[in-house]
Design an enzyme around this catalytic site. Structure first.
Site, short mmCIF file in Angstrom:
data_model
loop_
_atom_site.label_atom_id
_atom_site.label_comp_id
_atom_site.label_asym_id
_atom_site.label_seq_id
_atom_site.Cartn_x
_atom_site.Cartn_y
_atom_site.Cartn_z
N GLU A 87 -4.41 7.53 -6.84
CA GLU A 87 -5.53 8.45 -6.56
C GLU A 87 -5.36 9.29 -5.29
O GLU A 87 -6.33 9.45 -4.55
CB GLU A 87 -6.84 7.67 -6.46
CG GLU A 87 -7.26 7.01 -7.74
CD GLU A 87 -8.53 6.18 -7.57
OE1 GLU A 87 -9.45 6.40 -8.35
OE2 GLU A 87 -8.57 5.32 -6.67
C1 ACM Z 1 -7.12 1.90 -8.69
O1 ACM Z 1 -7.99 1.33 -9.35
N1 ACM Z 1 -7.41 2.96 -7.96
C2 ACM Z 1 -5.75 1.42 -8.68
#
Ligand code: ACM
Length: 533
Positions: A324
């Protein structure tokens, strides 16, 4: 008498010895030497607390004893074990401490549930039944795991868990032969691991500020409990690893890079292009922070942090995050992650990262942890020799609500609700992967809405038990209805240990759990109801 078909996770081969039963006598002894000594001590403590018998450890067996015997070879590797119960003896065999640990957990489940006591030494012991109670069925068991990595992840960044809480987590998971605990140590909201001032510090970075600022943040409370501050000193981290190692649990530390770094940007101004610290985050926002690929100090910082962490990590893995990084930009992401993975590998550790990092040129053998999104890059990396750790959100994320009315938990993953059955009825070898390419399975618990172990357990159990069996037992041996029945039986054990669990509908629970929310008020605030991963 307990039966041999309550075992969880399901062993590889179980042959009941009809007509034979073993009765533990107050005069019994535990026979062990060398590699079996640690597991023997754990068995002794468990049975002493449960039965009130003395059970001294000795070196020569006679009738009525429990013996742990080292053998040269056993099919299935260091975690494999044999267990034989006859009228006059119990014999556990293994070729390594890990195998003895596993054998003891299986033997524990052959005893009646009344052997279980509160996990914390502070819990008042349950009354000890009388000597005639400890009758267990004759059986021959040969067992070994399907996957070598069977893990849980605890997000200690969004909500801190004390050293004692982490140790208790290890006690709970170990009984299901879960053998890896991934600690998500840093994120936007907090930095939870001490980094000491280095002798060589070219840019004069204040590493102490990482925990002074990033460990002190009071992440907002939910309706179900206040926010939690704290961090692990390097000695704390070593202490957790020692405790875990004695229980066959490997600790995998994670520094999440190059996104999820707001706490570092708040603590160390030089990491920001304008040289000014970011404010600490007091929300659950994700995906908005990044290290800067163009600043030399970025690499100096990461080298110091990963170097120190590697030097205090006893296990083979160093997790560098990679998920992310939504504001990093593709080229900057590739530049940084390739370099961070190289720095990680230079420490001598095997790097692990979330599946976004599979787009990058990685060191040989780097582990890819799949959680969400496209699978093709994962399969491609697996083909090039990267082991895959399976954490698909829809079947392993332990933080997800059970249903819309769950007082805590997240709910961003499509396709819910997520019960023990969804977490049981899937296979880690999927999407074109081969069996040998899958390192194992891990169930993450993200903690935006979770405060402390009792709430954590309620989200983790029973779904973590599903994952334990997915990771340990063979696919053909697994069976939803059989598992449902064994879960029901397990209820009494968890309840006696003081581990809250979700009283999942459709399961006939043998005992009710205590209420994990009894000493709190209300439900989780709406602010967390729609949070992203
Ligand atoms: C995640 O759940 N951002 C790995």
């Amino acid at each position: 008498m307990n039966t041999t078909d309550n075992l969880i996770p399901l062993p590889r081969h179980v042959t009941p010895l009809d007509g034979q039963v073993f009765t533990l006598q107050p005069t019994a002894r535990i026979i062990a030497e060398g590699a079996a000594r640690t597991a023997a001590g754990q068995l002794q403590l468990l049975l002493q607390r449960g039965t009130g018998f003395e059970l001294p450890i000795a070196t020569h067996s006679s009738s009525g004893d429990i013996s742990l015997e080292l053998v040269e070879t056993l099919d299935g590797g260091p975690e494999a074990y044999g267990l034989t119960v006859t009228d006059d003896a119990i014999r556990l065999t293994a070729q390594a401490p890990a195998g003895f640990f596993n054998a003891v957990q299986t033997l524990r489940q052959l005893f009646p549930a009344s052997v279980e006591q509160p996990l914390t030494p502070h819990g008042a012991p349950h009354a000890t039944p009388d000597a005639g109670t400890w009758v267990i069925p004759g059986v021959v068991i040969h067992d070994a795991p399907r996957f070598q990595y069977r893990g849980l992840m605890l997000d200690v960044a969004r909500s801190f868990f004390t050293v004692e809480e982490v140790k208790e987590q290890i006690d709970v998971m170990g009984q299901f032969k879960l053998n890896a605990l991934h600690l998500h140590l840093t994120d936007d909201q907090a930095w939870r691991i001490e980094i000491q001032p280095p002798a060589d510090n070219p840019s004069g970075l204040d590493y102490g500020n990482l925990t002074a600022v990033g460990g002190a943040v009071n992440h907002p409370g939910t309706g179900l409990g206040p926010g939690r501050t704290g961090f692990y000193t390097q000695e704390d981290f070593k202490d957790i690893q020692r405790y875990a190692a004695a229980r066959n649990v490997l600790v995998v530390p994670e520094i999440d890079l190059p996104g999820h770094v707001n706490a570092a940007l708040a603590a160390i101004p030089q990491l920001n292009p304008d040289g000014r610290p970011q404010p600490m985050n007091t929300t659950g926002d994700v995906g908005y922070s990044t290290l800067d690929a163009g600043l030399p100090v970025t690499y100096e910082f990461v080298r110091e942090v990963l170097g120190q962490l590697a030097s205090i990590t006893t296990g083979p893995y160093l997790h560098i995050g990679g998920d992310e990084a939504l504001v990093t930009g593709h080229d900057n992401y590739v530049t940084m992650v390739r370099e961070f993975a190289r720095i990680g590998a230079e420490t001598g550790k095997t790097v692990v990262g979330w599946n976004e990092y599979a787009e990058v040129d990685l060191p040989d053998g780097a582990v890819v942890q799949y959680w969400h999104g496209g699978f093709d890059p994962v399969v491609e990396k697996a083909g090039a020799g990267s082991p895959v750790l399976m954490s698909p959100a829809a079947t392993t994320y332990l933080d997800q609500k059970y249903d819309p009315g769950s007082p805590i938990g997240l709910s961003w993953v499509e396709g819910g609700p997520f019960t023990w059955a969804e977490y049981y009825d899937w296979d880690p070898v999927q999407g074109g992967l081969a069996e040998h390419q899958v390192l194992g399975v891990e169930g993450p618990l993200w903690t935006e809405t979770v405060r402390g172990n009792r709430q954590a357990y309620w989200l983790q159990y029973p779904r973590a038990v599903s994952l334990a069996e997915v990771a340990w037992s063979s696919r053909p041996a697994r069976d939803l209805d059989g598992f449902r029945r064994r879960l029901g039986t397990l209820g009494e054990r968890l309840s006696r240990q003081g581990v809250p669990f979700q009283e999942a509908p459709g399961v006939q629970w043998s005992a009710r759990p205590s209420d994990p929310f009894a000493d709190t008020m209300g439900t989780n605030s709406d602010e967390y109801g729609t949070i992203e991963a």
